[in-house]
Enzyme design. Structure first.
Site, PDB file in Angstrom:
ATOM      1  N   TYR A  16     -10.505   5.464  14.941  1.00 51.74           N
ATOM      2  CA  TYR A  16      -9.535   5.856  13.903  1.00 51.74           C
ATOM      3  C   TYR A  16      -9.349   7.379  13.867  1.00 51.74           C
ATOM      4  O   TYR A  16      -8.215   7.884  13.851  1.00 51.74           O
ATOM      5  CB  TYR A  16     -10.041   5.343  12.556  1.00 51.74           C
ATOM      6  N   LYS A  47      -5.998   9.554  14.496  1.00 48.22           N
ATOM      7  CA  LYS A  47      -5.395  10.396  13.451  1.00 48.22           C
ATOM      8  C   LYS A  47      -5.369  11.879  13.869  1.00 48.22           C
ATOM      9  O   LYS A  47      -4.446  12.619  13.498  1.00 48.22           O
ATOM     10  CB  LYS A  47      -6.146  10.199  12.130  1.00 48.22           C
ATOM     11  N   ASN A  89     -15.543  10.899  11.059  1.00 47.01           N
ATOM     12  CA  ASN A  89     -16.215   9.977  10.144  1.00 47.01           C
ATOM     13  C   ASN A  89     -17.074   9.015  10.949  1.00 47.01           C
ATOM     14  O   ASN A  89     -16.581   8.446  11.933  1.00 47.01           O
ATOM     15  CB  ASN A  89     -15.151   9.185   9.361  1.00 47.01           C
ATOM     16  N   LYS A 132     -16.431   0.602  13.502  1.00 48.33           N
ATOM     17  CA  LYS A 132     -17.707   0.237  14.149  1.00 48.33           C
ATOM     18  C   LYS A 132     -18.248   1.516  14.782  1.00 48.33           C
ATOM     19  O   LYS A 132     -17.457   2.355  15.232  1.00 48.33           O
ATOM     20  CB  LYS A 132     -17.485  -0.775  15.289  1.00 48.33           C
ATOM     21  N   GLY A 163       0.807  -1.226   0.000  1.00 45.99           N
ATOM     22  CA  GLY A 163       0.000   0.000   0.000  1.00 45.99           C
ATOM     23  C   GLY A 163       0.839   1.274   0.000  1.00 45.99           C
ATOM     24  O   GLY A 163       1.868   1.391  -0.675  1.00 45.99           O
ATOM     25  N   ILE A 164       0.390   2.220   0.796  1.00 42.76           N
ATOM     26  CA  ILE A 164       1.033   3.540   0.833  1.00 42.76           C
ATOM     27  C   ILE A 164       2.466   3.427   1.357  1.00 42.76           C
ATOM     28  O   ILE A 164       3.376   4.090   0.854  1.00 42.76           O
ATOM     29  CB  ILE A 164       0.187   4.502   1.695  1.00 42.76           C
ATOM     30  N   THR A 200      -6.097   2.019  -2.720  1.00 45.09           N
ATOM     31  CA  THR A 200      -5.281   0.918  -2.182  1.00 45.09           C
ATOM     32  C   THR A 200      -6.186  -0.295  -2.007  1.00 45.09           C
ATOM     33  O   THR A 200      -7.401  -0.206  -2.186  1.00 45.09           O
ATOM     34  CB  THR A 200      -4.686   1.262  -0.794  1.00 45.09           C
TER      35      THR A 200
END
Ligand SMILES: NC(=O)c1ccc[n+]([C@@H]2O[C@H](COP(=O)([O-])OP(=O)(O)OC[C@H]3O[C@@H](n4cnc5c(N)ncnc54)[C@H](O)[C@@H]3O)[C@@H](O)[C@H]2O)c1
Length: 477
Positions: free
Chosen positions: A383, A387, A377, A325, A247-248, A418
């Site tokens: 998450y 972040k 989000n 979740k 990926g990244i 990705t």
């Protein structure tokens, strides 16, 4: 372009483009990106073909330095009306130069405007005049750069107000651009005028394909600017990239190695095979290590003393996971693992490397945040918290590390193509992909190029910055 973005390919086919126009559908264009190193002709075409039109307000103090940088970058320039002084700067610097005339059909690749002398809101009209005259001429995948003065150091409240206004202008203009063009605002502190090189090299090239609508501050540098070296600028340096097996992270390792660094590729033991393949391809070294394990710092330091005893120059905290979740349904383990991998482990690694003196003066730390950490989000409280914490880490540590001549910055990717995003359900994936000014997802290499810019030896004026690589996503500020 990834094959998974079928709409992008369709909208650029002969039939698809007519249909998209007829139905009023968006027409994202394939973005120009850097050719692989080694293809010198393609590289020269990608970097040196552009023509810039340059303008400025008042005495435009940044223009002489800009003339010198454009000369180094091999970019010829034209002066906008009323900016005839530019011709003498540009001639002195050795760039071919003349006056811009919209009726001559020239297609500049870049429009550069020095707004740093704007001292009151009335004078903002000079932005209107310059871009009103030039914008329609801007070439495909063109670049708009507005240069300003950080509002916090402007001489008067009126000047500070006007400089702050530039953000609204640039963010809106970026949303009006078409055909893959982008716009940024660069706030430049007085002593950073000599430190523009790596930033212009990034933004005036296809390296910055998926960055738009950003306001970036170049502060008085925390490092001496070393001599310029555009090919393999990281030669002789050592970089650590976590999560480098795919990926990244794999793209970051590839771009840093392309730029000359020896890359230590770190990933979990379960990814050992893929990790070794990447490290071997890049002539780097592989370290299979779970960054959350208590001995991760000591393991990394031992690996560095065996493989790169001269010390570490670049540390990229890329490893990250999602465990989505809604909060009520989220398990304790889902919360804990995301927080620990995404931000707990990077903080512990920083401390271990600093305590051991492994991060030498002049080194760069780069975190990978996310627009989720800026906008929030649904289903991502864990998450987005982690972040946002990465952003907090950058802001908290930048003044402390500056004393040791170490910079710390973060990139905040938006929707990047990705395996992770390919697994997202179709409707959500399409929304994520299109809801940005460029109408498409980014590529892992776009994140990697932004990190290589922040890690460039001449980027000492950049610290404490969070740069979104999101095509100007509509989510978040
Ligand atoms: N893909 C996107 O659209 C996107 C958007 C915003 C931010 N990001 C961030 O970019 C980074 C890379 O994302 P990606 O899409 O390449 O993800 P990915 O899942 O493809 O790769 C992540 C890598 O990190 C490794 N990793 C996970 N836990 C680890 C641990 N404890 N120790 C060592 N390595 C570990 C994984 O094995 C994997 O190789 C992440 O931090 C992610 O949050 C991605």
């Amino acid at each position: 372009m990834t094959t998974s973005d079928r709409y992008l390919a369709f909208a650029n086919s002969a039939v698809g483009s007519r249909l998209a126009d007829a139905l009023g559908l968006p027409r994202p264009v394939p973005l120009e990106r850097m050719p692989d190193y080694g293809d010198e002709v393609a590289e020269a075409r990608a970097i040196h073909a552009p023509l810039a039109v340059v303008g400025g307000a008042g005495d435009a103090p940044l223009l002489p330095g800009l003339a010198r940088e454009l000369h180094w970058l091999g970019i010829p320039s034209l002066a906008h009306a009323g900016r005839l002084g530019w011709i003498s700067y540009a001639n002195k610097a050795g760039t071919m130069s003349g006056r811009f005339n919209a009726n001559e059909g020239v297609r500049p690749k870049a429009l550069l405007f020095d707004a740093s002398a704007i001292a009151d809101t009335g004078a903002l009209a000079s932005l209107y005049t310059f871009f009103h005259d030039t914008l329609a001429s801007l070439d495909r995948c063109g670049r708009v750069l507005v240069l300003g003065l950080p509002p916090s150091i402007a001489a008067t409240p009126h000047a500070s107000t006007a400089q702050r206004a530039l953000e609204g202008f640039v963010r809106s203009l970026a949303k009006e651009l078409r055909r893959g063009a982008t716009a940024q605002l660069l706030y430049i502190a007085p002593r950073a005028r000599e430190s523009l090189h790596s930033t212009l090299r990034f933004f005036l090239s296809p390296r910055a394909a998926y960055v738009s609508g950003q306001a970036i501050t170049l502060q008085n540098p925390v490092f001496e600017t070393p001599p310029m070296r555009d090919r393999r600028p990281l030669a002789g340096q050592v970089a650590v990239v976590t999560g480098a097996a795919r990926g990244i992270g794999e793209a970051i390792a590839t771009v840093l190695a392309r730029d000359g660094a020896h890359v230590v590729c770190v990933d979990i033991p379960a990814a050992q095979d893929a990790l070794s393949t990447v490290a071997t391809r890049l002539d780097g070294s592989a370290l299979a290590c779970d960054i959350t394990s208590p001995e991760a710092g000591a393991t990394l330091i031992a690996h560095l003393s065996a493989h790169a005893p001269q010390g570490l120059d670049i540390l990229v905290h890329n490893a990250g996971v999602t465990r989505d979740k809604t909060l009520v349904r989220m398990s304790d383990a889902q919360w804990q693992s995301v927080l620990d991998i995404n931000v707990g482990a990077p903080q512990r690694l920083n401390s271990a490397l600093l305590d051991a003196g492994a991060l030498r003066a002049g080194s760069r730390v780069v975190g990978v945040a996310s627009i989720s950490g800026i906008a929030g989000n649904r289903g991502q409280t864990n998450y987005a918290t982690s972040k946002a914490a990465v952003i907090g880490m950058v802001e908290a540590w930048s003044p402390i590390l500056a004393e040791r001549q170490i910079s710390i910055n973060a990139v905040a990717p938006g929707f990047i193509e990705t395996k992770m995003t390919a697994a997202v359900p179709f409707a959500i994936r399409e929304a994520g992909r299109r809801m940005n000014s460029l109408g498409q997802g980014g590529q892992p290499v776009d994140v990697a190029e932004a990190i290589a810019w922040l890690a460039h030896p001449a980027s000492g004026a950049l610290t404490g910055q969070v740069v979104r690589v999101c095509g100007q996503s509509l989510l978040g500020a």
